[in-house]
Design a protein around this motif. Structure first.
Motif, PDB file in Angstrom:
ATOM      1  N   ALA A 122       0.773  -1.517  -0.024  1.00  0.00           N
ATOM      2  CA  ALA A 122      -0.265   0.217  -0.133  1.00  0.00           C
ATOM      3  C   ALA A 122       0.932   1.367  -0.356  1.00  0.00           C
ATOM      4  CB  ALA A 122      -0.510  -0.040   1.119  1.00  0.00           C
ATOM      5  N   ASP A 123       1.351   1.979  -1.418  1.00  0.00           N
ATOM      6  CA  ASP A 123       2.084   2.784  -0.857  1.00  0.00           C
ATOM      7  C   ASP A 123       1.687   3.849  -0.734  1.00  0.00           C
ATOM      8  OD1 ASP A 123       3.956   1.494  -1.117  1.00  0.00           O
ATOM      9  OD2 ASP A 123       4.320   1.594  -3.978  1.00  0.00           O
ATOM     10  N   LYS A 124       1.972   4.816  -0.171  1.00  0.00           N
ATOM     11  CA  LYS A 124       1.550   5.950  -0.194  1.00  0.00           C
ATOM     12  C   LYS A 124       2.694   7.393   0.163  1.00  0.00           C
ATOM     13  CE  LYS A 124      -1.497   8.281   3.764  1.00  0.00           C
ATOM     14  NZ  LYS A 124      -2.241   8.415   4.373  1.00  0.00           N
ATOM     15  N   ARG A 125       2.677   8.533   0.019  1.00  0.00           N
ATOM     16  CA  ARG A 125       3.070   9.880   0.257  1.00  0.00           C
ATOM     17  C   ARG A 125       2.636  10.766   0.787  1.00  0.00           C
ATOM     18  NH1 ARG A 125       4.617  12.046  -5.404  1.00  0.00           N
ATOM     19  NH2 ARG A 125       6.415  10.578  -5.659  1.00  0.00           N
ATOM     20  N   GLU A 126       3.491  10.731   1.328  1.00  0.00           N
ATOM     21  CA  GLU A 126       3.612  12.419   2.762  1.00  0.00           C
ATOM     22  C   GLU A 126       3.909  13.196   2.651  1.00  0.00           C
ATOM     23  OE1 GLU A 126       1.411  12.894   5.427  1.00  0.00           O
ATOM     24  OE2 GLU A 126       0.478  10.833   5.215  1.00  0.00           O
ATOM     25  N   ILE A 127       3.537  14.364   2.922  1.00  0.00           N
ATOM     26  CA  ILE A 127       4.644  15.722   2.870  1.00  0.00           C
ATOM     27  C   ILE A 127       4.630  16.468   4.203  1.00  0.00           C
ATOM     28  CG2 ILE A 127       4.696  18.253   2.030  1.00  0.00           C
ATOM     29  CD1 ILE A 127       5.000  16.095  -0.859  1.00  0.00           C
ATOM     30  N   LEU A 128       5.985  16.491   4.375  1.00  0.00           N
ATOM     31  CA  LEU A 128       6.223  16.326   5.759  1.00  0.00           C
ATOM     32  C   LEU A 128       7.222  18.491   5.969  1.00  0.00           C
ATOM     33  CD1 LEU A 128       7.389  13.229   7.399  1.00  0.00           C
ATOM     34  CD2 LEU A 128       4.880  13.760   7.586  1.00  0.00           C
ATOM     35  N   ASN A 129       6.306  18.957   6.540  1.00  0.00           N
ATOM     36  CA  ASN A 129       7.222  20.212   6.426  1.00  0.00           C
ATOM     37  C   ASN A 129       8.518  20.288   8.151  1.00  0.00           C
ATOM     38  OD1 ASN A 129       7.379  22.469   7.161  1.00  0.00           O
ATOM     39  ND2 ASN A 129       5.080  23.911   7.376  1.00  0.00           N
ATOM     40  N   VAL A 130       9.446  20.620   7.792  1.00  0.00           N
ATOM     41  CA  VAL A 130      10.196  19.849   8.796  1.00  0.00           C
ATOM     42  C   VAL A 130      10.608  21.022   9.110  1.00  0.00           C
ATOM     43  CG1 VAL A 130      12.256  18.249   9.813  1.00  0.00           C
ATOM     44  CG2 VAL A 130      10.459  17.459   7.598  1.00  0.00           C
ATOM     45  N   GLY A 131      10.831  21.610  10.717  1.00  0.00           N
ATOM     46  CA  GLY A 131      11.307  22.718  11.100  1.00  0.00           C
ATOM     47  C   GLY A 131      12.593  22.311  11.830  1.00  0.00           C
ATOM     48  N   GLY A 132      14.347  23.487  11.242  1.00  0.00           N
ATOM     49  CA  GLY A 132      15.366  23.435  11.811  1.00  0.00           C
ATOM     50  C   GLY A 132      16.072  23.011  11.108  1.00  0.00           C
ATOM     51  N   ASP A 145      12.114   0.451   7.937  1.00  0.00           N
ATOM     52  CA  ASP A 145      11.235  -0.987   6.743  1.00  0.00           C
ATOM     53  C   ASP A 145       9.811  -0.548   6.226  1.00  0.00           C
ATOM     54  OD1 ASP A 145      11.100  -3.089   5.421  1.00  0.00           O
ATOM     55  OD2 ASP A 145       9.858  -3.326   6.895  1.00  0.00           O
ATOM     56  N   GLY A 146      10.036  -0.319   5.093  1.00  0.00           N
ATOM     57  CA  GLY A 146       8.737   0.021   4.321  1.00  0.00           C
ATOM     58  C   GLY A 146       9.004   1.203   3.062  1.00  0.00           C
ATOM     59  N   VAL A 147      10.402   2.641   3.534  1.00  0.00           N
ATOM     60  CA  VAL A 147      10.177   3.399   3.692  1.00  0.00           C
ATOM     61  C   VAL A 147      10.671   3.931   2.183  1.00  0.00           C
ATOM     62  CG1 VAL A 147      11.533   5.846   3.281  1.00  0.00           C
ATOM     63  CG2 VAL A 147      10.083   5.207   5.635  1.00  0.00           C
ATOM     64  N   GLU A 168       2.385   1.883   3.410  1.00  0.00           N
ATOM     65  CA  GLU A 168       1.236   2.351   5.010  1.00  0.00           C
ATOM     66  C   GLU A 168       1.006   0.874   5.683  1.00  0.00           C
ATOM     67  OE1 GLU A 168      -1.992   4.608   4.700  1.00  0.00           O
ATOM     68  OE2 GLU A 168      -2.340   3.594   2.553  1.00  0.00           O
ATOM     69  N   SER A 169       1.446  -0.111   4.975  1.00  0.00           N
ATOM     70  CA  SER A 169       1.382  -1.691   5.334  1.00  0.00           C
ATOM     71  C   SER A 169       2.527  -1.572   6.615  1.00  0.00           C
ATOM     72  CB  SER A 169       1.435  -2.741   4.622  1.00  0.00           C
ATOM     73  OG  SER A 169       2.214  -3.397   3.839  1.00  0.00           O
ATOM     74  N   LYS A 170       3.288  -1.210   5.715  1.00  0.00           N
ATOM     75  CA  LYS A 170       5.364  -2.014   6.927  1.00  0.00           C
ATOM     76  C   LYS A 170       5.376  -0.977   8.426  1.00  0.00           C
ATOM     77  CE  LYS A 170       7.389  -4.735   3.489  1.00  0.00           C
ATOM     78  NZ  LYS A 170       8.687  -5.046   2.762  1.00  0.00           N
ATOM     79  N   VAL A 171       5.133   1.066   7.971  1.00  0.00           N
ATOM     80  CA  VAL A 171       5.613   1.808   9.028  1.00  0.00           C
ATOM     81  C   VAL A 171       3.903   2.719   8.223  1.00  0.00           C
ATOM     82  CG1 VAL A 171       6.652   2.938   6.857  1.00  0.00           C
ATOM     83  CG2 VAL A 171       7.107   3.286   8.901  1.00  0.00           C
ATOM     84  N   GLU A 172       3.862   3.336   9.673  1.00  0.00           N
ATOM     85  CA  GLU A 172       2.795   4.359  10.090  1.00  0.00           C
ATOM     86  C   GLU A 172       3.494   5.648   9.793  1.00  0.00           C
ATOM     87  OE1 GLU A 172       0.659   3.517  13.649  1.00  0.00           O
ATOM     88  OE2 GLU A 172      -0.393   1.570  12.601  1.00  0.00           O
ATOM     89  N   LEU A 173       2.345   6.639   9.637  1.00  0.00           N
ATOM     90  CA  LEU A 173       2.841   7.964   9.226  1.00  0.00           C
ATOM     91  C   LEU A 173       3.775   8.905  10.631  1.00  0.00           C
ATOM     92  CD1 LEU A 173       2.845  11.315   8.413  1.00  0.00           C
ATOM     93  CD2 LEU A 173       0.308  11.594   8.614  1.00  0.00           C
ATOM     94  N   ALA A 174       3.317   8.495  11.531  1.00  0.00           N
ATOM     95  CA  ALA A 174       3.013   8.074  13.120  1.00  0.00           C
ATOM     96  C   ALA A 174       4.717   8.012  13.418  1.00  0.00           C
ATOM     97  CB  ALA A 174       3.043   7.878  14.313  1.00  0.00           C
TER      98      ALA A 174
END
Length: 70
Positions: free
Chosen positions: A2-12, A30-32, A50-56
């Motif tokens: 289950a491929d998914k794409r996230e855009i994270l806003n990263v500070g610093g 694992d999964g990225v 997303e079946s191997k790694v969660e957004l959290a």
């Protein structure tokens, strides 16, 4: 898979070493599949299974590398 794409806003992130550090932290999970850091925009694009790694877990990896999710 289950491929998914996230855009994270990263500070610093202020330099290429910061970008590499964030990318390295995410790629160890694992999964990225792909990480692209847009240093000028403070954005990190992550393609993952997303079946191997969660957004959290992605967010936690960034934070443990010393950066903030904003």
């Amino acid at each position: 898979m289950a491929d998914k794409r996230e855009i994270l806003n990263v500070g610093g992130m202020s330099c290429e070493m910061c970008a590499k550090s964030v990318a390295r932290a995410l790629k160890t999970l694992d999964g990225v599949h792909h990480v692209k850091v847009e240093l000028d925009d403070d954005l990190v694009e992550v393609d993952y299974d997303e079946s191997k790694v969660e957004l959290a877990a992605l967010k936690k990896a960034v934070e443990e590398a010393g950066y903030d999710i904003v």
